[in-house]
Design a protein around this motif. Structure first.
Motif, mmCIF file in Angstrom:
data_model
loop_
_atom_site.group_PDB
_atom_site.id
_atom_site.type_symbol
_atom_site.label_atom_id
_atom_site.label_comp_id
_atom_site.label_asym_id
_atom_site.label_seq_id
_atom_site.Cartn_x
_atom_site.Cartn_y
_atom_site.Cartn_z
ATOM 1 N N LYS A 303 70.352 -65.907 117.960
ATOM 2 C CA LYS A 303 70.916 -64.914 118.882
ATOM 3 C C LYS A 303 71.635 -65.690 119.982
ATOM 4 O O LYS A 303 71.168 -66.755 120.399
ATOM 5 C CB LYS A 303 69.761 -64.093 119.455
ATOM 6 C CG LYS A 303 70.155 -62.954 120.372
ATOM 7 C CD LYS A 303 68.886 -62.157 120.708
ATOM 8 C CE LYS A 303 69.152 -60.942 121.551
ATOM 9 N NZ LYS A 303 67.915 -60.148 121.741
ATOM 10 N N LEU A 304 72.769 -65.137 120.414
ATOM 11 C CA LEU A 304 73.570 -65.877 121.402
ATOM 12 C C LEU A 304 73.948 -64.940 122.540
ATOM 13 O O LEU A 304 74.407 -63.824 122.301
ATOM 14 C CB LEU A 304 74.826 -66.404 120.707
ATOM 15 C CG LEU A 304 75.840 -67.151 121.538
ATOM 16 C CD1 LEU A 304 75.277 -68.481 122.017
ATOM 17 C CD2 LEU A 304 77.100 -67.426 120.715
ATOM 18 N N THR A 305 73.751 -65.392 123.764
ATOM 19 C CA THR A 305 74.160 -64.605 124.933
ATOM 20 C C THR A 305 75.034 -65.455 125.843
ATOM 21 O O THR A 305 74.644 -66.567 126.216
ATOM 22 C CB THR A 305 72.924 -64.126 125.738
ATOM 23 O OG1 THR A 305 72.164 -63.235 124.929
ATOM 24 C CG2 THR A 305 73.354 -63.403 127.011
ATOM 25 N N PHE A 306 76.203 -64.931 126.167
ATOM 26 C CA PHE A 306 77.013 -65.529 127.221
ATOM 27 C C PHE A 306 77.007 -64.564 128.391
ATOM 28 O O PHE A 306 77.293 -63.370 128.221
ATOM 29 C CB PHE A 306 78.473 -65.710 126.767
ATOM 30 C CG PHE A 306 78.688 -66.837 125.807
ATOM 31 C CD1 PHE A 306 78.039 -68.056 125.966
ATOM 32 C CD2 PHE A 306 79.577 -66.702 124.748
ATOM 33 C CE1 PHE A 306 78.248 -69.112 125.075
ATOM 34 C CE2 PHE A 306 79.797 -67.750 123.855
ATOM 35 C CZ PHE A 306 79.135 -68.953 124.015
ATOM 36 N N ILE A 307 76.701 -65.069 129.561
ATOM 37 C CA ILE A 307 76.853 -64.251 130.769
ATOM 38 C C ILE A 307 78.101 -64.773 131.467
ATOM 39 O O ILE A 307 78.167 -65.939 131.872
ATOM 40 C CB ILE A 307 75.603 -64.342 131.652
ATOM 41 C CG1 ILE A 307 74.480 -63.668 130.864
ATOM 42 C CG2 ILE A 307 75.853 -63.647 132.997
ATOM 43 C CD1 ILE A 307 73.169 -63.572 131.507
ATOM 44 N N VAL A 308 79.111 -63.921 131.506
ATOM 45 C CA VAL A 308 80.432 -64.369 131.962
ATOM 46 C C VAL A 308 80.693 -63.861 133.381
ATOM 47 O O VAL A 308 80.699 -62.655 133.625
ATOM 48 C CB VAL A 308 81.534 -63.864 131.005
ATOM 49 C CG1 VAL A 308 82.888 -64.421 131.420
ATOM 50 C CG2 VAL A 308 81.215 -64.251 129.566
ATOM 51 N N ALA A 309 80.870 -64.803 134.294
ATOM 52 C CA ALA A 309 81.166 -64.447 135.694
ATOM 53 C C ALA A 309 82.686 -64.387 135.868
ATOM 54 O O ALA A 309 83.412 -65.179 135.249
ATOM 55 C CB ALA A 309 80.557 -65.497 136.616
ATOM 56 N N ARG A 337 77.911 -60.964 114.919
ATOM 57 C CA ARG A 337 77.857 -59.550 114.501
ATOM 58 C C ARG A 337 77.060 -58.776 115.554
ATOM 59 O O ARG A 337 76.342 -59.367 116.373
ATOM 60 C CB ARG A 337 77.223 -59.402 113.117
ATOM 61 C CG ARG A 337 75.803 -59.861 113.070
ATOM 62 C CD ARG A 337 75.091 -59.594 111.757
ATOM 63 N NE ARG A 337 73.846 -60.323 111.739
ATOM 64 C CZ ARG A 337 72.718 -59.912 112.301
ATOM 65 N NH1 ARG A 337 72.657 -58.763 112.926
ATOM 66 N NH2 ARG A 337 71.632 -60.646 112.258
ATOM 67 N N ASP A 338 77.182 -57.455 115.496
ATOM 68 C CA ASP A 338 76.447 -56.564 116.414
ATOM 69 C C ASP A 338 76.612 -56.973 117.868
ATOM 70 O O ASP A 338 75.653 -56.972 118.651
ATOM 71 C CB ASP A 338 74.939 -56.541 116.059
ATOM 72 C CG ASP A 338 74.691 -56.022 114.657
ATOM 73 O OD1 ASP A 338 75.559 -55.306 114.124
ATOM 74 O OD2 ASP A 338 73.632 -56.352 114.084
ATOM 75 N N LEU A 339 77.849 -57.324 118.220
ATOM 76 C CA LEU A 339 78.101 -57.786 119.594
ATOM 77 C C LEU A 339 77.925 -56.637 120.583
ATOM 78 O O LEU A 339 78.472 -55.559 120.407
ATOM 79 C CB LEU A 339 79.529 -58.340 119.693
ATOM 80 C CG LEU A 339 79.832 -59.107 120.969
ATOM 81 C CD1 LEU A 339 79.037 -60.406 121.040
ATOM 82 C CD2 LEU A 339 81.326 -59.426 121.049
ATOM 83 N N GLU A 340 77.129 -56.900 121.621
ATOM 84 C CA GLU A 340 76.899 -55.897 122.675
ATOM 85 C C GLU A 340 77.458 -56.426 123.978
ATOM 86 O O GLU A 340 77.276 -57.613 124.283
ATOM 87 C CB GLU A 340 75.393 -55.737 122.881
ATOM 88 C CG GLU A 340 74.829 -54.471 122.362
ATOM 89 C CD GLU A 340 73.371 -54.303 122.751
ATOM 90 O OE1 GLU A 340 72.874 -54.921 123.693
ATOM 91 O OE2 GLU A 340 72.729 -53.522 122.045
ATOM 92 N N ILE A 341 78.120 -55.575 124.737
ATOM 93 C CA ILE A 341 78.648 -56.013 126.030
ATOM 94 C C ILE A 341 78.020 -55.136 127.113
ATOM 95 O O ILE A 341 78.086 -53.906 127.044
ATOM 96 C CB ILE A 341 80.188 -55.895 126.067
ATOM 97 C CG1 ILE A 341 80.781 -56.708 124.907
ATOM 98 C CG2 ILE A 341 80.737 -56.381 127.406
ATOM 99 C CD1 ILE A 341 82.282 -56.608 124.781
ATOM 100 N N THR A 351 76.143 -60.323 124.030
ATOM 101 C CA THR A 351 75.050 -60.793 123.176
ATOM 102 C C THR A 351 75.337 -60.410 121.727
ATOM 103 O O THR A 351 75.737 -59.266 121.456
ATOM 104 C CB THR A 351 73.698 -60.185 123.622
ATOM 105 O OG1 THR A 351 73.364 -60.695 124.906
ATOM 106 C CG2 THR A 351 72.570 -60.549 122.661
ATOM 107 N N GLY A 352 75.164 -61.352 120.827
ATOM 108 C CA GLY A 352 75.369 -61.066 119.410
ATOM 109 C C GLY A 352 74.544 -61.987 118.538
ATOM 110 O O GLY A 352 73.816 -62.866 119.027
ATOM 111 N N TYR A 353 74.693 -61.779 117.240
ATOM 112 C CA TYR A 353 73.890 -62.506 116.254
ATOM 113 C C TYR A 353 74.818 -63.282 115.323
ATOM 114 O O TYR A 353 75.692 -62.669 114.683
ATOM 115 C CB TYR A 353 73.047 -61.519 115.442
ATOM 116 C CG TYR A 353 72.023 -60.825 116.306
ATOM 117 C CD1 TYR A 353 70.728 -61.296 116.382
ATOM 118 C CD2 TYR A 353 72.385 -59.725 117.089
ATOM 119 C CE1 TYR A 353 69.785 -60.670 117.203
ATOM 120 C CE2 TYR A 353 71.454 -59.107 117.912
ATOM 121 C CZ TYR A 353 70.158 -59.589 117.965
ATOM 122 O OH TYR A 353 69.239 -58.983 118.780
ATOM 123 N N PRO A 354 74.680 -64.607 115.243
ATOM 124 C CA PRO A 354 75.531 -65.367 114.328
ATOM 125 C C PRO A 354 75.403 -64.830 112.905
ATOM 126 O O PRO A 354 74.299 -64.590 112.416
ATOM 127 C CB PRO A 354 74.978 -66.792 114.429
ATOM 128 C CG PRO A 354 74.324 -66.837 115.770
ATOM 129 C CD PRO A 354 73.778 -65.450 116.004
#
Ligand code: NAP
Length: 360
Positions: A303-309, A337-341, A351-354
Protein backbone atom coordinates in the motif's frame (compact mmCIF):
# COMPACT_ATOMS: atom_id res chain seq x y z
CA UNK A 1 -25.89 -5.47 8.75
CA UNK A 2 -22.66 -6.70 7.16
CA UNK A 3 -21.52 -3.08 7.17
CA UNK A 4 -22.27 -2.91 10.91
CA UNK A 5 -20.24 -6.10 11.43
CA UNK A 6 -17.31 -4.40 9.67
CA UNK A 7 -17.70 -1.29 11.87
CA UNK A 8 -17.66 -3.48 14.97
CA UNK A 9 -14.55 -5.26 13.67
CA UNK A 10 -12.81 -1.89 13.22
CA UNK A 11 -13.08 -1.21 16.98
CA UNK A 12 -10.22 -3.69 17.30
CA UNK A 13 -7.74 -1.67 15.21
CA UNK A 14 -4.47 -1.54 17.13
CA UNK A 15 -5.69 -4.23 19.54
CA UNK A 16 -5.88 -7.56 17.70
CA UNK A 17 -2.62 -8.19 15.84
CA UNK A 18 -1.48 -10.83 14.99
CA UNK A 19 -5.11 -11.99 14.96
CA UNK A 20 -7.72 -10.61 12.53
CA UNK A 21 -10.28 -7.86 13.09
CA UNK A 22 -13.68 -9.46 13.68
CA UNK A 23 -17.12 -8.01 14.36
CA UNK A 24 -20.46 -9.78 14.64
CA UNK A 25 -24.15 -8.82 14.72
CA UNK A 26 -26.95 -11.24 15.63
CA UNK A 27 -30.37 -10.48 14.19
CA UNK A 28 -33.42 -12.38 15.48
CA UNK A 29 -36.01 -14.02 13.21
CA UNK A 30 -38.24 -10.93 13.66
CA UNK A 31 -35.47 -8.62 12.37
CA UNK A 32 -34.48 -7.20 15.76
CA UNK A 33 -30.75 -6.74 16.46
CA UNK A 34 -30.17 -8.76 19.62
CA UNK A 35 -26.38 -8.97 19.93
CA UNK A 36 -23.18 -7.21 18.86
CA UNK A 37 -19.55 -8.08 19.46
CA UNK A 38 -16.05 -6.89 18.62
CA UNK A 39 -12.89 -8.91 19.04
CA UNK A 40 -10.06 -7.54 21.21
CA UNK A 41 -7.05 -9.88 21.57
CA UNK A 42 -6.54 -9.35 25.32
CA UNK A 43 -10.21 -10.04 26.09
CA UNK A 44 -9.80 -13.47 24.41
CA UNK A 45 -13.56 -14.00 23.81
CA UNK A 46 -14.40 -13.87 20.10
CA UNK A 47 -16.86 -11.41 18.55
CA UNK A 48 -19.36 -14.16 17.65
CA UNK A 49 -19.47 -15.47 21.24
CA UNK A 50 -19.85 -11.96 22.71
CA UNK A 51 -22.77 -11.27 20.35
CA UNK A 52 -24.37 -14.69 20.97
CA UNK A 53 -24.11 -14.24 24.75
CA UNK A 54 -25.99 -10.95 24.44
CA UNK A 55 -28.61 -12.52 22.21
CA UNK A 56 -29.21 -15.54 24.50
CA UNK A 57 -32.17 -17.77 23.61
CA UNK A 58 -33.43 -15.29 21.01
CA UNK A 59 -30.53 -16.24 18.72
CA UNK A 60 -32.36 -19.48 17.79
CA UNK A 61 -33.46 -19.23 14.13
CA UNK A 62 -31.67 -15.91 13.71
CA UNK A 63 -28.92 -14.63 11.41
CA UNK A 64 -25.29 -13.97 12.32
CA UNK A 65 -23.51 -11.28 10.31
CA UNK A 66 -19.76 -11.80 10.74
CA UNK A 67 -16.93 -9.79 9.13
CA UNK A 68 -14.65 -12.82 8.58
CA UNK A 69 -15.21 -16.57 8.29
CA UNK A 70 -15.80 -18.07 11.76
CA UNK A 71 -13.03 -20.47 12.71
CA UNK A 72 -13.67 -24.18 13.06
CA UNK A 73 -10.55 -25.07 15.04
CA UNK A 74 -9.57 -24.77 18.69
CA UNK A 75 -7.04 -21.99 19.27
CA UNK A 76 -7.06 -19.76 22.33
CA UNK A 77 -10.83 -20.38 22.36
CA UNK A 78 -13.19 -23.14 21.25
CA UNK A 79 -14.39 -23.02 17.61
CA UNK A 80 -16.82 -20.16 16.89
CA UNK A 81 -18.62 -22.46 14.45
CA UNK A 82 -19.54 -24.62 17.48
CA UNK A 83 -20.98 -21.59 19.30
CA UNK A 84 -23.09 -20.65 16.24
CA UNK A 85 -24.32 -24.24 15.79
CA UNK A 86 -25.16 -24.62 19.52
CA UNK A 87 -27.09 -21.32 19.47
CA UNK A 88 -29.23 -22.79 16.61
CA UNK A 89 -28.41 -19.91 14.26
CA UNK A 90 -30.21 -20.46 10.92
CA UNK A 91 -28.08 -18.34 8.58
CA UNK A 92 -24.56 -16.88 8.58
CA UNK A 93 -23.80 -13.90 6.33
CA UNK A 94 -20.07 -13.37 5.96
CA UNK A 95 -18.16 -11.54 3.17
CA UNK A 96 -14.89 -13.48 3.00
CA UNK A 97 -13.08 -16.68 3.87
CA UNK A 98 -10.29 -16.63 6.42
CA UNK A 99 -7.10 -15.93 4.37
CA UNK A 100 -5.07 -18.37 6.47
CA UNK A 101 -4.57 -21.29 4.03
CA UNK A 102 -4.58 -23.77 6.92
CA UNK A 103 -8.16 -22.93 7.92
CA UNK A 104 -9.63 -21.17 4.88
CA UNK A 105 -13.09 -22.44 3.92
CA UNK A 106 -13.26 -24.92 6.79
CA UNK A 107 -15.52 -22.71 8.94
CA UNK A 108 -18.09 -22.33 6.15
CA UNK A 109 -17.92 -26.05 5.43
CA UNK A 110 -18.65 -27.02 9.06
CA UNK A 111 -21.56 -24.55 9.23
CA UNK A 112 -23.08 -25.94 6.01
CA UNK A 113 -22.60 -29.52 7.18
CA UNK A 114 -24.68 -28.57 10.22
CA UNK A 115 -27.57 -27.25 8.15
CA UNK A 116 -26.74 -23.55 8.47
CA UNK A 117 -27.23 -21.45 5.32
CA UNK A 118 -24.03 -19.54 4.51
CA UNK A 119 -24.15 -16.41 2.36
CA UNK A 120 -20.79 -14.99 1.23
CA UNK A 121 -19.49 -12.16 -0.93
CA UNK A 122 -21.48 -9.15 0.36
CA UNK A 123 -19.03 -6.21 0.85
CA UNK A 124 -16.15 -8.58 0.16
CA UNK A 125 -13.74 -5.87 -1.03
CA UNK A 126 -14.41 -3.74 2.06
CA UNK A 127 -13.97 -6.78 4.31
CA UNK A 128 -10.67 -7.76 2.66
CA UNK A 129 -9.46 -4.14 2.89
CA UNK A 130 -10.31 -4.00 6.59
CA UNK A 131 -8.20 -7.09 7.24
CA UNK A 132 -5.52 -6.30 4.62
CA UNK A 133 -2.68 -6.69 7.11
CA UNK A 134 -3.91 -10.09 8.30
CA UNK A 135 -4.48 -11.17 4.66
CA UNK A 136 -0.94 -10.29 3.52
CA UNK A 137 0.53 -11.87 6.66
CA UNK A 138 -1.01 -15.21 5.68
CA UNK A 139 -0.99 -14.99 1.89
CA UNK A 140 2.57 -13.65 1.47
CA UNK A 141 3.97 -15.05 4.71
CA UNK A 142 5.47 -11.70 5.72
CA UNK A 143 4.37 -8.42 7.33
CA UNK A 144 2.12 -6.03 5.38
CA UNK A 145 4.17 -3.06 4.09
CA UNK A 146 2.61 0.40 3.83
CA UNK A 147 4.94 3.02 2.37
CA UNK A 148 4.03 6.57 3.38
CA UNK A 149 5.81 9.78 2.39
CA UNK A 150 5.00 13.49 2.68
CA UNK A 151 6.10 15.47 -0.35
CA UNK A 152 5.88 18.75 -2.20
CA UNK A 153 3.91 19.16 -5.44
CA UNK A 154 7.18 18.57 -7.31
CA UNK A 155 7.83 15.28 -5.54
CA UNK A 156 10.51 16.38 -3.05
CA UNK A 157 10.48 14.96 0.45
CA UNK A 158 12.85 17.48 2.00
CA UNK A 159 14.93 20.57 1.28
CA UNK A 160 18.22 20.68 -0.64
CA UNK A 161 20.28 20.59 2.54
CA UNK A 162 18.25 17.57 3.79
CA UNK A 163 17.34 19.52 6.92
CA UNK A 164 14.41 17.89 8.68
CA UNK A 165 11.25 19.77 7.75
CA UNK A 166 7.54 19.17 8.32
CA UNK A 167 6.21 19.52 4.77
CA UNK A 168 2.56 18.74 5.49
CA UNK A 169 0.05 20.55 7.71
CA UNK A 170 -1.41 19.67 11.11
CA UNK A 171 -4.50 17.91 9.68
CA UNK A 172 -2.19 15.52 7.81
CA UNK A 173 -0.10 15.06 10.96
CA UNK A 174 -3.19 13.65 12.70
CA UNK A 175 -3.72 11.28 9.76
CA UNK A 176 -0.13 10.07 10.01
CA UNK A 177 -0.66 9.28 13.70
CA UNK A 178 -3.71 7.23 12.82
CA UNK A 179 -1.62 5.30 10.25
CA UNK A 180 0.95 4.64 12.98
CA UNK A 181 -1.82 3.42 15.26
CA UNK A 182 -2.86 0.79 12.69
CA UNK A 183 0.62 -0.72 12.41
CA UNK A 184 2.78 -2.93 14.60
CA UNK A 185 6.06 -1.37 13.44
CA UNK A 186 7.42 1.79 11.85
CA UNK A 187 10.59 1.74 9.75
CA UNK A 188 13.06 4.36 8.48
CA UNK A 189 16.49 4.39 6.88
CA UNK A 190 19.74 5.19 8.64
CA UNK A 191 20.03 8.65 7.03
CA UNK A 192 16.54 9.67 8.11
CA UNK A 193 17.25 8.50 11.66
CA UNK A 194 20.53 10.46 11.58
CA UNK A 195 19.27 13.68 9.94
CA UNK A 196 15.77 13.96 11.43
CA UNK A 197 16.42 12.48 14.90
CA UNK A 198 12.77 11.29 14.98
CA UNK A 199 10.91 9.77 17.92
CA UNK A 200 8.75 7.47 15.69
CA UNK A 201 5.98 7.03 18.28
CA UNK A 202 2.22 6.52 18.00
CA UNK A 203 0.74 9.76 19.34
CA UNK A 204 -2.81 9.02 18.12
CA UNK A 205 -3.99 8.63 21.72
CA UNK A 206 -5.95 5.52 20.67
CA UNK A 207 -5.59 2.21 22.54
CA UNK A 208 -3.06 -0.31 21.25
CA UNK A 209 -2.13 -3.78 22.43
CA UNK A 210 1.62 -3.58 21.90
CA UNK A 211 3.92 -0.60 21.69
CA UNK A 212 4.82 0.47 18.17
CA UNK A 213 8.16 -1.18 17.34
CA UNK A 214 10.68 1.24 15.82
CA UNK A 215 12.92 -0.18 13.13
CA UNK A 216 15.99 1.47 11.58
CA UNK A 217 17.87 0.04 8.59
CA UNK A 218 21.36 1.29 9.31
CA UNK A 219 24.28 -0.77 8.06
CA UNK A 220 26.82 1.92 8.97
CA UNK A 221 25.28 2.33 12.42
CA UNK A 222 24.90 6.06 12.13
CA UNK A 223 22.18 6.29 14.80
CA UNK A 224 23.84 8.16 17.63
CA UNK A 225 23.90 7.11 21.26
CA UNK A 226 22.42 10.53 22.06
CA UNK A 227 19.60 10.22 19.51
CA UNK A 228 15.97 10.30 20.66
CA UNK A 229 15.56 6.71 19.44
CA UNK A 230 18.48 5.39 21.50
CA UNK A 231 17.65 7.47 24.57
CA UNK A 232 14.02 6.27 24.64
CA UNK A 233 14.70 2.63 23.72
CA UNK A 234 13.77 1.41 27.21
CA UNK A 235 10.26 2.85 26.71
CA UNK A 236 9.60 1.67 23.15
CA UNK A 237 10.97 -1.36 21.31
CA UNK A 238 13.78 -0.18 19.05
CA UNK A 239 15.44 -2.51 16.57
CA UNK A 240 18.38 -1.56 14.36
CA UNK A 241 19.34 -3.82 11.47
CA UNK A 242 23.02 -3.33 10.76
CA UNK A 243 26.00 -4.94 9.07
CA UNK A 244 28.36 -2.90 11.26
CA UNK A 245 31.06 -4.63 13.28
CA UNK A 246 31.56 -1.66 15.60
CA UNK A 247 31.27 -3.78 18.75
CA UNK A 248 31.78 -0.82 21.09
CA UNK A 249 28.88 1.13 19.63
CA UNK A 250 26.67 -1.96 19.44
CA UNK A 251 27.32 -2.60 23.14
CA UNK A 252 26.51 1.03 24.00
CA UNK A 253 23.26 0.89 22.04
CA UNK A 254 22.30 -2.44 23.60
CA UNK A 255 22.96 -1.02 27.06
CA UNK A 256 20.40 1.68 26.28
CA UNK A 257 17.85 -1.00 25.37
CA UNK A 258 18.26 -1.01 21.58
CA UNK A 259 18.15 -4.43 19.91
CA UNK A 260 20.81 -4.62 17.21
CA UNK A 261 20.14 -7.33 14.64
CA UNK A 262 23.37 -8.18 12.84
CA UNK A 263 22.17 -8.58 9.32
CA UNK A 264 22.79 -6.70 6.07
CA UNK A 265 19.76 -4.42 6.02
CA UNK A 266 19.99 -4.20 2.22
CA UNK A 267 18.29 -7.62 2.14
CA UNK A 268 14.71 -6.55 2.77
CA UNK A 269 13.38 -10.12 2.59
CA UNK A 270 15.60 -11.03 5.55
CA UNK A 271 14.54 -7.88 7.39
CA UNK A 272 10.85 -8.71 6.91
CA UNK A 273 11.31 -12.30 7.93
CA UNK A 274 13.00 -11.12 11.16
CA UNK A 275 10.00 -8.86 11.79
CA UNK A 276 7.71 -11.81 11.17
CA UNK A 277 9.48 -13.91 13.82
CA UNK A 278 8.69 -11.04 16.23
CA UNK A 279 4.98 -11.37 15.33
CA UNK A 280 4.97 -7.87 13.79
CA UNK A 281 2.10 -8.16 11.32
CA UNK A 282 2.47 -4.79 9.62
CA UNK A 283 5.09 -2.13 9.05
CA UNK A 284 4.68 1.53 8.12
CA UNK A 285 7.72 2.59 6.07
CA UNK A 286 8.28 6.32 6.48
CA UNK A 287 11.30 6.87 4.22
CA UNK A 288 13.62 8.38 3.24
CA UNK A 289 14.31 8.33 -0.48
CA UNK A 290 16.62 5.31 -0.65
CA UNK A 291 14.58 3.11 1.66
CA UNK A 292 11.40 3.94 -0.26
CA UNK A 293 13.17 3.08 -3.53
CA UNK A 294 14.52 -0.18 -2.14
CA UNK A 295 11.04 -1.37 -1.07
CA UNK A 296 9.58 -0.36 -4.47
CA UNK A 297 12.40 -2.07 -6.42
CA UNK A 298 11.94 -5.25 -4.38
CA UNK A 299 8.15 -5.13 -5.04
CA UNK A 300 7.58 -5.27 -1.32
CA UNK A 301 5.04 -2.43 -1.10
CA UNK A 302 1.45 -3.50 -0.42
CA UNK A 303 0.00 0.00 0.00
CA UNK A 304 1.35 3.43 -0.87
CA UNK A 305 0.40 6.84 0.51
CA UNK A 306 1.70 10.19 -0.65
CA UNK A 307 0.69 13.21 1.37
CA UNK A 308 1.16 16.11 -1.01
CA UNK A 309 1.58 19.63 0.38
CA UNK A 310 0.80 22.57 -1.94
CA UNK A 311 4.39 23.77 -2.12
CA UNK A 312 7.12 23.62 -4.77
CA UNK A 313 10.69 23.12 -3.56
CA UNK A 314 12.61 22.80 -6.83
CA UNK A 315 16.39 22.69 -7.18
CA UNK A 316 18.59 19.85 -8.40
CA UNK A 317 19.49 18.39 -5.05
CA UNK A 318 16.34 18.31 -2.90
CA UNK A 319 15.63 14.59 -2.29
CA UNK A 320 12.94 13.04 -4.47
CA UNK A 321 10.31 10.74 -2.94
CA UNK A 322 11.48 7.45 -4.42
CA UNK A 323 15.12 6.54 -5.11
CA UNK A 324 16.54 3.10 -5.85
CA UNK A 325 16.85 1.68 -9.36
CA UNK A 326 13.42 2.76 -10.56
CA UNK A 327 11.65 1.57 -13.71
CA UNK A 328 13.33 1.48 -17.13
CA UNK A 329 10.05 1.24 -19.03
CA UNK A 330 6.47 2.33 -18.47
CA UNK A 331 5.48 -1.31 -18.27
CA UNK A 332 7.89 -1.70 -15.37
CA UNK A 333 6.57 1.35 -13.51
CA UNK A 334 4.48 0.79 -10.42
CA UNK A 335 0.83 1.43 -11.22
CA UNK A 336 -1.66 1.96 -8.41
CA UNK A 337 -5.17 0.58 -8.31
CA UNK A 338 -8.09 1.74 -6.15
CA UNK A 339 -6.51 5.17 -5.82
CA UNK A 340 -8.24 7.31 -3.18
CA UNK A 341 -7.73 11.05 -2.85
CA UNK A 342 -8.61 12.72 0.45
CA UNK A 343 -8.08 16.35 1.42
CA UNK A 344 -6.59 17.13 4.84
CA UNK A 345 -6.48 20.91 5.36
CA UNK A 346 -4.44 22.22 2.41
CA UNK A 347 -2.82 18.82 1.72
CA UNK A 348 -3.94 15.95 -0.50
CA UNK A 349 -3.56 12.35 0.54
CA UNK A 350 -3.25 9.86 -2.32
CA UNK A 351 -3.46 6.24 -1.26
CA UNK A 352 -3.46 3.22 -3.55
CA UNK A 353 -2.38 -0.37 -3.97
CA UNK A 354 0.43 -1.41 -6.33
CA UNK A 355 -1.01 -3.57 -9.07
CA UNK A 356 0.33 -7.08 -9.09
CA UNK A 357 1.68 -7.83 -12.55
CA UNK A 358 1.86 -11.21 -14.12
CA UNK A 359 5.66 -11.64 -14.20
CA UNK A 360 5.35 -14.40 -16.77
N1 NAP B 1 8.94 13.84 3.73
C1 NAP B 1 9.01 12.62 4.21
O1 NAP B 1 7.98 11.91 4.29
C2 NAP B 1 10.32 12.07 4.65
C3 NAP B 1 10.34 10.88 5.41
C4 NAP B 1 11.56 10.38 5.79
C5 NAP B 1 12.73 11.02 5.41
N2 NAP B 1 12.67 12.16 4.72
C6 NAP B 1 13.91 12.84 4.31
O2 NAP B 1 14.63 11.92 3.49
C7 NAP B 1 16.02 12.24 3.59
C8 NAP B 1 16.80 10.97 3.81
O3 NAP B 1 16.66 10.10 2.71
P1 NAP B 1 17.89 9.25 2.25
O4 NAP B 1 17.58 8.58 0.98
O5 NAP B 1 19.11 10.11 2.29
O6 NAP B 1 18.09 8.22 3.41
P2 NAP B 1 17.28 6.97 3.98
O7 NAP B 1 16.46 6.36 2.91
O8 NAP B 1 16.64 7.37 5.25
O9 NAP B 1 18.47 6.01 4.39
C9 NAP B 1 19.27 5.49 3.36
C10 NAP B 1 20.37 4.69 3.97
O10 NAP B 1 19.83 3.55 4.61
C11 NAP B 1 20.77 2.51 4.56
N3 NAP B 1 20.09 1.28 4.21
C12 NAP B 1 20.02 0.18 4.99
N4 NAP B 1 19.29 -0.75 4.40
C13 NAP B 1 18.91 -0.27 3.21
C14 NAP B 1 18.15 -0.81 2.16
N5 NAP B 1 17.59 -2.01 2.25
N6 NAP B 1 17.97 -0.06 1.05
C15 NAP B 1 18.49 1.17 0.95
N7 NAP B 1 19.23 1.74 1.95
C16 NAP B 1 19.43 1.02 3.07
C17 NAP B 1 21.78 2.87 3.49
O11 NAP B 1 23.03 3.05 4.07
P3 NAP B 1 23.84 1.81 4.67
O12 NAP B 1 23.52 0.60 3.83
O13 NAP B 1 25.23 2.21 4.59
O14 NAP B 1 23.32 1.68 6.06
C18 NAP B 1 21.31 4.17 2.92
O15 NAP B 1 22.33 5.09 2.68
C19 NAP B 1 16.14 13.23 4.73
O16 NAP B 1 16.28 14.53 4.18
C20 NAP B 1 14.83 13.13 5.44
O17 NAP B 1 14.46 14.35 6.09
C21 NAP B 1 11.50 12.72 4.33
Amino acid sequence: MTRRALELAAFGIGQVSPSPLVGCVIVAENGETIGEGSYIYENVTHAEVIALNQAGEKAKGGTAYVSLEPHAHTGRTKPCTEALINARIRRVVCPIEDPNPLVSGKGFQVLRENGIEVVTGILKDEAARLNEKFCVWHQKNRPFVHLKLAMSLDGRISLTNSVSTQLSGKESAARVQSFRHEHDAILVGGNTAFVDNPSLTDRSGKPRRRKLARIVLDNRLRVSIDSTLAQTAKDAPTIIFSASDDETKIAELEKLGVEVVRLNARNLHHVLSELKTRQLQSVLVEGGTEIAGAFCDAKLVDKLTFIVAPIVIGGHDAPMAIGGEGADSLDGAMRLRDLEIIKHGDDFELTGYPQIRDEG
